[in-house]
Design a protein around this motif. Sequence first.
Motif, PDB file in Angstrom:
ATOM      1  N   LYS A 147      15.711  56.946  56.390  1.00 43.79           N
ATOM      2  CA  LYS A 147      15.880  56.472  55.018  1.00 43.79           C
ATOM      3  C   LYS A 147      17.318  56.697  54.534  1.00 43.79           C
ATOM      4  O   LYS A 147      17.903  55.822  53.892  1.00 43.79           O
ATOM      5  CB  LYS A 147      14.898  57.236  54.130  1.00 43.79           C
ATOM      6  CG  LYS A 147      14.835  56.812  52.700  1.00 43.79           C
ATOM      7  CD  LYS A 147      13.599  57.453  52.109  1.00 43.79           C
ATOM      8  CE  LYS A 147      13.786  57.988  50.749  1.00 43.79           C
ATOM      9  NZ  LYS A 147      12.589  58.592  50.204  1.00 43.79           N
ATOM     10  N   ILE A 148      17.893  57.855  54.870  1.00 43.02           N
ATOM     11  CA  ILE A 148      19.241  58.195  54.422  1.00 43.02           C
ATOM     12  C   ILE A 148      20.311  57.484  55.248  1.00 43.02           C
ATOM     13  O   ILE A 148      21.333  57.068  54.721  1.00 43.02           O
ATOM     14  CB  ILE A 148      19.468  59.721  54.497  1.00 43.02           C
ATOM     15  CG1 ILE A 148      18.586  60.434  53.481  1.00 43.02           C
ATOM     16  CG2 ILE A 148      20.922  60.082  54.262  1.00 43.02           C
ATOM     17  CD1 ILE A 148      18.640  61.947  53.589  1.00 43.02           C
ATOM     18  N   LEU A 149      20.074  57.363  56.548  1.00 49.33           N
ATOM     19  CA  LEU A 149      21.084  56.804  57.464  1.00 49.33           C
ATOM     20  C   LEU A 149      20.555  55.604  58.255  1.00 49.33           C
ATOM     21  O   LEU A 149      20.594  55.589  59.486  1.00 49.33           O
ATOM     22  CB  LEU A 149      21.532  57.893  58.454  1.00 49.33           C
ATOM     23  CG  LEU A 149      22.247  59.093  57.855  1.00 49.33           C
ATOM     24  CD1 LEU A 149      22.331  60.224  58.846  1.00 49.33           C
ATOM     25  CD2 LEU A 149      23.635  58.679  57.397  1.00 49.33           C
ATOM     26  N   PRO A 150      20.086  54.557  57.579  1.00 45.78           N
ATOM     27  CA  PRO A 150      19.498  53.425  58.312  1.00 45.78           C
ATOM     28  C   PRO A 150      20.491  52.701  59.211  1.00 45.78           C
ATOM     29  O   PRO A 150      20.091  52.083  60.200  1.00 45.78           O
ATOM     30  CB  PRO A 150      18.985  52.502  57.201  1.00 45.78           C
ATOM     31  CG  PRO A 150      19.829  52.839  56.015  1.00 45.78           C
ATOM     32  CD  PRO A 150      20.117  54.325  56.144  1.00 45.78           C
ATOM     33  N   GLU A 151      21.793  52.807  58.905  1.00 47.19           N
ATOM     34  CA  GLU A 151      22.790  52.159  59.755  1.00 47.19           C
ATOM     35  C   GLU A 151      23.028  52.926  61.052  1.00 47.19           C
ATOM     36  O   GLU A 151      23.643  52.405  61.982  1.00 47.19           O
ATOM     37  CB  GLU A 151      24.114  51.976  58.997  1.00 47.19           C
ATOM     38  CG  GLU A 151      24.852  53.250  58.676  1.00 47.19           C
ATOM     39  CD  GLU A 151      24.337  54.012  57.450  1.00 47.19           C
ATOM     40  OE1 GLU A 151      24.974  55.012  57.100  1.00 47.19           O
ATOM     41  OE2 GLU A 151      23.323  53.633  56.841  1.00 47.19           O
ATOM     42  N   HIS A 152      22.520  54.155  61.128  1.00 48.44           N
ATOM     43  CA  HIS A 152      22.692  54.978  62.332  1.00 48.44           C
ATOM     44  C   HIS A 152      21.368  55.285  63.036  1.00 48.44           C
ATOM     45  O   HIS A 152      21.318  55.334  64.260  1.00 48.44           O
ATOM     46  CB  HIS A 152      23.366  56.313  61.987  1.00 48.44           C
ATOM     47  CG  HIS A 152      24.750  56.159  61.471  1.00 48.44           C
ATOM     48  ND1 HIS A 152      25.809  55.843  62.284  1.00 48.44           N
ATOM     49  CD2 HIS A 152      25.248  56.255  60.215  1.00 48.44           C
ATOM     50  CE1 HIS A 152      26.910  55.753  61.556  1.00 48.44           C
ATOM     51  NE2 HIS A 152      26.593  55.992  60.301  1.00 48.44           N
ATOM     52  N   ILE A 153      20.309  55.511  62.260  1.00 46.01           N
ATOM     53  CA  ILE A 153      19.029  55.938  62.829  1.00 46.01           C
ATOM     54  C   ILE A 153      17.963  54.898  62.545  1.00 46.01           C
ATOM     55  O   ILE A 153      17.632  54.623  61.388  1.00 46.01           O
ATOM     56  CB  ILE A 153      18.614  57.316  62.275  1.00 46.01           C
ATOM     57  CG1 ILE A 153      19.673  58.356  62.676  1.00 46.01           C
ATOM     58  CG2 ILE A 153      17.232  57.709  62.787  1.00 46.01           C
ATOM     59  CD1 ILE A 153      19.473  59.721  62.090  1.00 46.01           C
TER      60      ILE A 153
END
Length: 159
Positions: A33-39
């Motif tokens: 949720k916080i880092l959708p561009e990475h995870i």
Amino acid sequence: MGVITLENEFAVAVAPAKLFKAYCLEIDTLLPKILPEHIKSSEIIEGNGGPGTIRKITFAEGKDLSYAKQKIEAIDEENLTYSFSLIEANVWKDAVEKVTYEHKFVATPEGGSICKRTSTYYIKGDAEINKDQIKDVYGKKTAGLFKAVEAYFLANPDA
């Protein structure tokens, strides 16, 4: 087999108990949720969330690391300590047996936290790993992760 041990500290403007809960207990729902561009996803593939649990993190396409499997070694909610081992990943598979990360979350006088982390790299056979590169690259990535968690909680104080 060689062993490389590194120690880092990460300052975060989030109370220790809240940071511990987010980073250690709610990682599967919070990080994507916080880092959708990475995870892309984080999920338990074996176990109940306690010691011995295996978690698989799938990273967004185009990243050097496409997936990682972690084994939770210990969780102590009372003392805010948490350790896990990186047991499988698509990087360093020929050079590193596993990496164990031990975390301790302590309060700062300002109401935030310091995450004290010890990383122990277990090197396969005669393989060589650049200690300075690990310290630079992965230290920066972890600092970035904590800054993203901090930004999330500063923007969402009731979360």
